[in-house]
Design a protein around this motif. Structure first.
Motif, PDB file in Angstrom:
ATOM      1  N   LEU A 140     139.702  34.897 -30.090  1.00  0.00           N
ATOM      2  CA  LEU A 140     140.905  34.573 -29.337  1.00  0.00           C
ATOM      3  C   LEU A 140     141.953  33.853 -30.170  1.00  0.00           C
ATOM      4  CD1 LEU A 140     139.573  33.425 -25.848  1.00  0.00           C
ATOM      5  CD2 LEU A 140     140.328  35.683 -26.578  1.00  0.00           C
ATOM      6  N   PHE A 141     141.510  33.056 -31.134  1.00  0.00           N
ATOM      7  CA  PHE A 141     142.454  32.200 -31.843  1.00  0.00           C
ATOM      8  C   PHE A 141     142.800  32.685 -33.251  1.00  0.00           C
ATOM      9  CE2 PHE A 141     140.247  29.140 -28.915  1.00  0.00           C
ATOM     10  CZ  PHE A 141     141.320  29.003 -28.050  1.00  0.00           C
ATOM     11  N   ALA A 142     142.006  33.578 -33.809  1.00  0.00           N
ATOM     12  CA  ALA A 142     142.275  34.071 -35.161  1.00  0.00           C
ATOM     13  C   ALA A 142     142.792  35.506 -35.109  1.00  0.00           C
ATOM     14  CB  ALA A 142     141.012  34.004 -36.010  1.00  0.00           C
ATOM     15  N   LYS A 143     143.386  35.945 -36.183  1.00  0.00           N
ATOM     16  CA  LYS A 143     143.790  37.341 -36.282  1.00  0.00           C
ATOM     17  C   LYS A 143     142.543  38.218 -36.355  1.00  0.00           C
ATOM     18  CE  LYS A 143     148.242  36.381 -38.467  1.00  0.00           C
ATOM     19  NZ  LYS A 143     149.116  36.589 -39.644  1.00  0.00           N
ATOM     20  N   ALA A 144     142.679  39.462 -35.941  1.00  0.00           N
ATOM     21  CA  ALA A 144     141.528  40.352 -35.790  1.00  0.00           C
ATOM     22  C   ALA A 144     140.718  40.484 -37.075  1.00  0.00           C
ATOM     23  CB  ALA A 144     141.998  41.724 -35.308  1.00  0.00           C
ATOM     24  N   ALA A 145     141.398  40.636 -38.210  1.00  0.00           N
ATOM     25  CA  ALA A 145     140.687  40.821 -39.479  1.00  0.00           C
ATOM     26  C   ALA A 145     139.885  39.574 -39.838  1.00  0.00           C
ATOM     27  CB  ALA A 145     141.675  41.157 -40.595  1.00  0.00           C
ATOM     28  N   ARG A 146     140.475  38.409 -39.614  1.00  0.00           N
ATOM     29  CA  ARG A 146     139.781  37.153 -39.926  1.00  0.00           C
ATOM     30  C   ARG A 146     138.606  36.946 -38.979  1.00  0.00           C
ATOM     31  NH1 ARG A 146     137.320  33.942 -43.149  1.00  0.00           N
ATOM     32  NH2 ARG A 146     137.457  31.714 -42.656  1.00  0.00           N
ATOM     33  N   ALA A 147     138.796  37.240 -37.714  1.00  0.00           N
ATOM     34  CA  ALA A 147     137.709  37.095 -36.741  1.00  0.00           C
ATOM     35  C   ALA A 147     136.541  38.003 -37.101  1.00  0.00           C
ATOM     36  CB  ALA A 147     138.220  37.420 -35.341  1.00  0.00           C
ATOM     37  N   ASP A 165     137.096  13.332 -44.623  1.00  0.00           N
ATOM     38  CA  ASP A 165     137.859  12.526 -45.571  1.00  0.00           C
ATOM     39  C   ASP A 165     138.527  13.447 -46.582  1.00  0.00           C
ATOM     40  OD1 ASP A 165     138.928  10.588 -47.189  1.00  0.00           O
ATOM     41  OD2 ASP A 165     137.010   9.900 -48.001  1.00  0.00           O
ATOM     42  N   ALA A 166     139.790  13.762 -46.317  1.00  0.00           N
ATOM     43  CA  ALA A 166     140.570  14.649 -47.194  1.00  0.00           C
ATOM     44  C   ALA A 166     139.810  15.936 -47.512  1.00  0.00           C
ATOM     45  CB  ALA A 166     140.961  13.915 -48.476  1.00  0.00           C
ATOM     46  N   VAL A 167     139.292  16.572 -46.477  1.00  0.00           N
ATOM     47  CA  VAL A 167     138.525  17.811 -46.648  1.00  0.00           C
ATOM     48  C   VAL A 167     139.488  18.973 -46.823  1.00  0.00           C
ATOM     49  CG1 VAL A 167     136.881  19.385 -45.572  1.00  0.00           C
ATOM     50  CG2 VAL A 167     136.636  16.912 -45.268  1.00  0.00           C
ATOM     51  N   PRO A 168     139.409  19.723 -47.927  1.00  0.00           N
ATOM     52  CA  PRO A 168     140.303  20.869 -48.125  1.00  0.00           C
ATOM     53  C   PRO A 168     140.032  21.955 -47.083  1.00  0.00           C
ATOM     54  CG  PRO A 168     139.212  20.229 -50.175  1.00  0.00           C
ATOM     55  CD  PRO A 168     138.511  19.503 -49.077  1.00  0.00           C
ATOM     56  N   VAL A 169     141.090  22.508 -46.527  1.00  0.00           N
ATOM     57  CA  VAL A 169     140.992  23.583 -45.539  1.00  0.00           C
ATOM     58  C   VAL A 169     141.924  24.709 -45.955  1.00  0.00           C
ATOM     59  CG1 VAL A 169     141.365  24.252 -43.133  1.00  0.00           C
ATOM     60  CG2 VAL A 169     140.431  21.991 -43.663  1.00  0.00           C
ATOM     61  N   ALA A 170     141.387  25.892 -46.185  1.00  0.00           N
ATOM     62  CA  ALA A 170     142.205  27.046 -46.540  1.00  0.00           C
ATOM     63  C   ALA A 170     143.049  27.470 -45.343  1.00  0.00           C
ATOM     64  CB  ALA A 170     141.321  28.202 -46.988  1.00  0.00           C
ATOM     65  N   ALA A 171     144.190  28.068 -45.625  1.00  0.00           N
ATOM     66  CA  ALA A 171     145.093  28.480 -44.551  1.00  0.00           C
ATOM     67  C   ALA A 171     144.405  29.427 -43.576  1.00  0.00           C
ATOM     68  CB  ALA A 171     146.332  29.140 -45.153  1.00  0.00           C
ATOM     69  N   GLN A 172     143.519  30.294 -44.076  1.00  0.00           N
ATOM     70  CA  GLN A 172     142.852  31.254 -43.203  1.00  0.00           C
ATOM     71  C   GLN A 172     141.835  30.589 -42.267  1.00  0.00           C
ATOM     72  OE1 GLN A 172     140.609  34.053 -45.496  1.00  0.00           O
ATOM     73  NE2 GLN A 172     139.223  32.534 -46.349  1.00  0.00           N
ATOM     74  N   ASP A 173     141.450  29.345 -42.585  1.00  0.00           N
ATOM     75  CA  ASP A 173     140.503  28.629 -41.745  1.00  0.00           C
ATOM     76  C   ASP A 173     141.179  27.826 -40.641  1.00  0.00           C
ATOM     77  OD1 ASP A 173     138.260  29.614 -43.022  1.00  0.00           O
ATOM     78  OD2 ASP A 173     138.282  28.028 -44.543  1.00  0.00           O
ATOM     79  N   VAL A 174     142.504  27.843 -40.608  1.00  0.00           N
ATOM     80  CA  VAL A 174     143.251  27.323 -39.464  1.00  0.00           C
ATOM     81  C   VAL A 174     143.472  28.529 -38.558  1.00  0.00           C
ATOM     82  CG1 VAL A 174     145.352  26.177 -38.682  1.00  0.00           C
ATOM     83  CG2 VAL A 174     144.337  25.555 -40.883  1.00  0.00           C
ATOM     84  N   LEU A 175     142.628  28.636 -37.540  1.00  0.00           N
ATOM     85  CA  LEU A 175     142.524  29.902 -36.801  1.00  0.00           C
ATOM     86  C   LEU A 175     143.702  30.196 -35.901  1.00  0.00           C
ATOM     87  CD1 LEU A 175     138.749  29.789 -35.805  1.00  0.00           C
ATOM     88  CD2 LEU A 175     139.803  30.846 -37.809  1.00  0.00           C
ATOM     89  N   GLY A 176     144.162  29.214 -35.165  1.00  0.00           N
ATOM     90  CA  GLY A 176     145.258  29.466 -34.236  1.00  0.00           C
ATOM     91  C   GLY A 176     145.556  28.238 -33.399  1.00  0.00           C
ATOM     92  N   SER A 177     146.651  28.316 -32.648  1.00  0.00           N
ATOM     93  CA  SER A 177     147.127  27.180 -31.873  1.00  0.00           C
ATOM     94  C   SER A 177     146.276  26.956 -30.625  1.00  0.00           C
ATOM     95  CB  SER A 177     148.587  27.405 -31.465  1.00  0.00           C
ATOM     96  OG  SER A 177     149.030  26.370 -30.606  1.00  0.00           O
ATOM     97  N   LEU A 178     146.078  25.672 -30.290  1.00  0.00           N
ATOM     98  CA  LEU A 178     145.409  25.276 -29.054  1.00  0.00           C
ATOM     99  C   LEU A 178     146.400  24.630 -28.089  1.00  0.00           C
ATOM    100  CD1 LEU A 178     142.101  23.712 -30.446  1.00  0.00           C
ATOM    101  CD2 LEU A 178     142.437  26.005 -29.500  1.00  0.00           C
ATOM    102  N   SER A 179     147.672  24.897 -28.301  1.00  0.00           N
ATOM    103  CA  SER A 179     148.704  24.316 -27.454  1.00  0.00           C
ATOM    104  C   SER A 179     148.563  24.804 -26.017  1.00  0.00           C
ATOM    105  CB  SER A 179     150.091  24.699 -27.982  1.00  0.00           C
ATOM    106  OG  SER A 179     151.101  24.280 -27.078  1.00  0.00           O
ATOM    107  N   ALA A 180     148.794  23.894 -25.060  1.00  0.00           N
ATOM    108  CA  ALA A 180     148.743  24.249 -23.644  1.00  0.00           C
ATOM    109  C   ALA A 180     150.087  24.758 -23.141  1.00  0.00           C
ATOM    110  CB  ALA A 180     148.314  23.035 -22.823  1.00  0.00           C
ATOM    111  N   ASP A 181     151.089  24.788 -23.999  1.00  0.00           N
ATOM    112  CA  ASP A 181     152.423  25.265 -23.638  1.00  0.00           C
ATOM    113  C   ASP A 181     152.372  26.773 -23.400  1.00  0.00           C
ATOM    114  OD1 ASP A 181     155.077  26.006 -23.438  1.00  0.00           O
ATOM    115  OD2 ASP A 181     155.749  24.685 -25.061  1.00  0.00           O
TER     116      ASP A 181
END
Length: 412
Positions: free
Chosen positions: A110-117, A215-231
């Motif tokens: 639901l939160f990531a792009k299809a290829a990443r999921a 503590d300053a854990v590196p996170v690749a851009a592809q591992d930020v799956l998607g927004s959890l905003s309630a808007d």
């Protein structure tokens, strides 16, 4: 508010690839029977459930929801709900651990792009990952700060299910510059991730819950799956469905605990393990009118909650089938039905796990019998997911037509 007329249900088992629902229900029952044999001893020992996770992995239950073409079981959500309920009846904490794993590992769809999921699900199946963490809001949010080539993650999550045994963590974090919340995936073994087991809960002790610090854990851009905003301008109805999907896991977990304690109490009563109380009807006797009335009341509570859960399940399953065609009005009806089921399941679990002790009598205080674990497990879970909030949402929807808020479960 009417009764939800859920959109059409997806393909039946005969149209799916991989083992059918009957197969997985049999596997779940066999695994639950295995867990039940030493449930009391394991709960009292309170060790991190690495062995229990191995049992789930060997049974193929960790990859149940992964598509068959990616190496998984190819099952649907109704099957997963049935599996969680079966496992929870034998061991509520392991039921919660499995429920959390299902919700977090599946949420990438639901939160990531299809290829990443697809990539994440393939690796989950190939490497047998167990997922832990939580996507619900917390008072002190984790923070994502943009850095060259990606982000860094900082902060402390005070309680998260499954993290003591997890291979991958899915957590909620806010962008430092915008405050927008995102779902983030982190390798539990990554440098800067510190996990401890000092949560020290009185219930659900084997759910592998604990605290995790980043503590300053590196996170690749592809591992930020998607927004959890309630808007609603950001959140699609399909993504919003993740909330009732996750909350219905809580319902199945509570129903499993309810059915589990009633089954064990019934077996105990039938076996004649009771102490004298009345010259005609000893405590817990199958002939005691008070015992019969109590079992009758608890059976009505359990069956009523199960019926409401079935209605909610039909609505959730139909909503998932609608996919991108789902509207916010349909989502609101699905969400309200799940909230109703939550309220009923919470009451059934709390009353059944407490009143079963009265039926058994003073012998229920014996730690050897382990009847207290049902009450402690159910109460610990319901304290994290207060039913008062769900009742308020249902009332506001019924009276004012207000859409229930997008609230992800704290402990699915």
């Amino acid at each position: 508010m009417g009764v939800a007329t859920a959109p059409s249900v997806p393909a039946s088992d005969s149209e799916r690839t991989g083992p059918g629902r009957t197969h997985w229900q049999r596997v779940a029952r066999e695994t639950a029977d295995d867990l039940a044999t030493d449930a009391v001893a394991r709960e009292q020992a309170g060790k991190a459930p690495f062995d229990e996770v191995s049992r789930l992995r060997e049974a193929g239950l960790l990859t149940l929801l992964v598509p068959h073409e990616f190496g998984g079981g190819g099952a649907d959500w109704p099957t997963a709900y049935a599996v969680v309920r079966e496992i929870a009846a034998a061991d509520g904490a392991i039921g919660q651990l499995l429920a959390c794993h299902y919700f977090l590992s599946w949420s990438t769809r639901l939160f990531a792009k299809a290829a990443r999921a697809a990539e994440v699900e393939r690796r989950t199946a190939a490497e047998g990952w167990c997922w832990g963490g939580g996507l619900g809001p917390q008072e002190l949010p984790l923070t994502l700060t943009r850095k060259a080539g990606g982000y860094v993650l900082d902060g402390r999550q005070s309680y998260a299910t499954g993290i003591l045994v997890a291979d991958r963590l899915a957590v909620r974090a806010e962008r430092a510059d915008t405050g927008q919340p995102f779902a983030v995936v982190v390798d539990a073994a990554r440098l800067g991730v510190r996990i401890d087991d000092d949560a020290d809960t009185f219930g659900q002790r084997l759910a592998a819950g604990g605290n995790v610090e980043f503590d300053a854990v590196p996170v690749a851009a592809q591992d930020v799956l998607g927004s959890l905003s309630a808007d609603e301008d950001v959140l699609s109805p399909r993504a919003a469905l993740s909330a009732p999907v996750g909350r219905l896991l809580s319902v199945q977990l509570l129903l499993g605990m309810t059915e589990g304690v009633l089954a064990e109490a019934r077996d105990y009563s039938r076996a004649g393990h009771h102490a004298p109380r009345h010259p005609d009807w000893p405590v817990g006797s199958p002939q005691d009118p008070q015992v019969l009335t109590t079992y009758g009341e608890l059976t009505v509570l359990a069956r009523s909650a199960a019926a409401l859960a079935d209605q909610a399940l039909t609505a959730v399953h139909g909503g998932l089938a609608r996919g991108a065609g789902l509207t916010f009005e349909e989502y609101a009806e699905v969400s309200a039905l799940v909230a109703i089921a939550e309220a009923a399941a919470s009451r059934a679990a709390q009353e059944s796990t407490a009143r079963a002790l009265d039926v058994i009598g003073a012998r229920s205080v014996s730690s050897r019998l382990g009847f207290d674990r049902f009450w402690r497990n159910a109460r610990a879970h319901t304290l994290y997911e207060p039913v008062t909030h769900r009742l308020r949402d249902v009332g506001d929807y019924f009276l004012n037509g207000a859409h229930p808020p997008f609230v992800l479960p704290v402990r699915p």
